[in-house]
Design an enzyme around this catalytic site. Sequence first.
Site, PDB file in Angstrom:
ATOM      1  N   SER A   8       0.850  -1.192   0.000  1.00  0.00           N
ATOM      2  CA  SER A   8       0.000   0.000   0.000  1.00  0.00           C
ATOM      3  C   SER A   8       0.880   1.235   0.000  1.00  0.00           C
ATOM      4  CB  SER A   8      -0.882   0.013   1.244  1.00  0.00           C
ATOM      5  OG  SER A   8      -1.352   1.336   1.450  1.00  0.00           O
ATOM      6  N   ASP A  35      -4.601   3.558  -1.954  1.00  0.00           N
ATOM      7  CA  ASP A  35      -5.678   3.841  -0.999  1.00  0.00           C
ATOM      8  C   ASP A  35      -6.248   5.233  -1.234  1.00  0.00           C
ATOM      9  OD1 ASP A  35      -5.990   1.502   0.647  1.00  0.00           O
ATOM     10  OD2 ASP A  35      -3.951   1.865   1.353  1.00  0.00           O
ATOM     11  N   MET A 138     -11.464  -6.121   4.945  1.00  0.00           N
ATOM     12  CA  MET A 138     -10.674  -5.181   5.755  1.00  0.00           C
ATOM     13  C   MET A 138     -10.398  -5.818   7.118  1.00  0.00           C
ATOM     14  SD  MET A 138     -10.030  -2.606   3.876  1.00  0.00           S
ATOM     15  CE  MET A 138      -9.123  -1.714   5.157  1.00  0.00           C
ATOM     16  N   GLY A 143      -8.854   3.840   6.871  1.00  0.00           N
ATOM     17  CA  GLY A 143      -8.524   5.250   7.108  1.00  0.00           C
ATOM     18  C   GLY A 143      -7.066   5.497   7.433  1.00  0.00           C
ATOM     19  N   GLY A 146      -0.868   1.323   9.742  1.00  0.00           N
ATOM     20  CA  GLY A 146      -0.197   1.052  11.014  1.00  0.00           C
ATOM     21  C   GLY A 146      -1.098   0.620  12.152  1.00  0.00           C
ATOM     22  N   GLY A 178      -4.845  -4.607   5.999  1.00  0.00           N
ATOM     23  CA  GLY A 178      -4.744  -3.922   7.278  1.00  0.00           C
ATOM     24  C   GLY A 178      -4.053  -4.733   8.351  1.00  0.00           C
ATOM     25  N   GLY A 179      -2.962  -4.190   8.858  1.00  0.00           N
ATOM     26  CA  GLY A 179      -2.294  -4.793  10.011  1.00  0.00           C
ATOM     27  C   GLY A 179      -1.580  -6.101   9.716  1.00  0.00           C
ATOM     28  N   GLY A 199       1.243  -2.250   4.205  1.00  0.00           N
ATOM     29  CA  GLY A 199       1.793  -0.900   4.137  1.00  0.00           C
ATOM     30  C   GLY A 199       2.978  -0.781   5.056  1.00  0.00           C
ATOM     31  N   SER A 200       2.692  -0.605   6.343  1.00  0.00           N
ATOM     32  CA  SER A 200       3.771  -0.387   7.319  1.00  0.00           C
ATOM     33  C   SER A 200       4.812  -1.485   7.304  1.00  0.00           C
ATOM     34  CB  SER A 200       3.210  -0.311   8.735  1.00  0.00           C
ATOM     35  OG  SER A 200       1.959   0.249   8.729  1.00  0.00           O
TER      36      SER A 200
HETATM   37  C1  DX5 Z   1      -6.325   1.327   5.520  1.00  0.00           C
HETATM   38  C2  DX5 Z   1      -5.816   1.050   4.127  1.00  0.00           C
HETATM   39  C3  DX5 Z   1      -4.733   0.030   4.106  1.00  0.00           C
HETATM   40  C4  DX5 Z   1      -3.544   0.399   4.923  1.00  0.00           C
HETATM   41  C5  DX5 Z   1      -2.668  -0.788   5.150  1.00  0.00           C
HETATM   42  O1  DX5 Z   1      -7.384   2.193   5.426  1.00  0.00           O
HETATM   43  O2  DX5 Z   1      -6.854   0.576   3.304  1.00  0.00           O
HETATM   44  O3  DX5 Z   1      -4.390  -0.310   2.775  1.00  0.00           O
HETATM   45  O4  DX5 Z   1      -2.798   1.398   4.326  1.00  0.00           O
HETATM   46  O5  DX5 Z   1      -1.619  -0.373   5.955  1.00  0.00           O
HETATM   47  P1  DX5 Z   1      -0.984  -1.319   7.070  1.00  0.00           P
HETATM   48  O6  DX5 Z   1      -0.429  -2.519   6.357  1.00  0.00           O
HETATM   49  O7  DX5 Z   1       0.029  -0.459   7.684  1.00  0.00           O
HETATM   50  O8  DX5 Z   1      -2.110  -1.696   8.003  1.00  0.00           O
HETATM   51 ZN    ZN Z   2      -6.409  -0.402   1.266  1.00  0.00          ZN
END
Ligand code: DX5
Ligand code: ZN
Length: 217
Positions: A8, A35, A138, A143, A146, A178-179, A199-200
């Site tokens: 992401s 996103d 999700m 939103g 991390g 997510g996460g 993402g993170s």
């Molecule tokens: C949250 C986004 C995700 C998020 C994932 O609203 O849809 O794509 O950026 O980030 P991590 O992997 O850090 O949870």
């Molecule tokens: Zn996303």
Amino acid sequence: MNIKIAPSILSADFAKLSEEVALLERCGADLIHCDVMDGNFVPPITFGAQTVGAIRPHTRLPLDCHLMTLHPETYIEDFVKAGADIISVHVEACGEKTPAVLRTIQSRGVKACAVINPETRAEALFPAMEIADMILVMSVHPGYAGQKFIVDALDKIRTLRAHAVKIGRIALDIEVDGGITEGNVKEVISAGANVIVAGSAIFSSPDREATISRLRG
Ligand code: DX5
Ligand code: ZN
């Protein structure tokens, strides 16, 4: 199933998006997860079709556009023109029109995905699963990057993979967002997901290539 990793870019350096997507491609990513947030469906505003169009020339990877917006159907044309390969819309935003919105996306030659938030039951995706190219669960409240993985997502993934098999869509892509970390990705994959958004976990890593490869398992 073939596991795909979708970094992401929410956690990327927005001043260097062209370099970031090119680097993710060199590091072995399978998709670029974009996103899109409108400040209404979710509190933050991130970016829209113009930014997706700007990164399009900098990678050959499919652009996986996750629309966290109200009225996502009104943006389909803009994202198609920007070069999106997958457009994901939330069941919470489209309601019973979700299958029709997916068909509109597919009619423009783009893959269509339906998404559910943590508070939405897995069964809400069943009508969409007849036609979707992918579904997305999700595993955090949308939103923000991390956040901590919500474990209830695992049961939903199991329910959805079982339903996909039941309706003869054995190879349906099930994405989770997510996460996700190197610590929990195995459980997510064993539950039946095959497209992993991170993402993170990727952007905080000193070695993105190694992290992407470990996330793939
Ligand atoms: C949250 C986004 C995700 C998020 C994932 O609203 O849809 O794509 O950026 O980030 P991590 O992997 O850090 O949870
Ligand atoms: Zn996303």
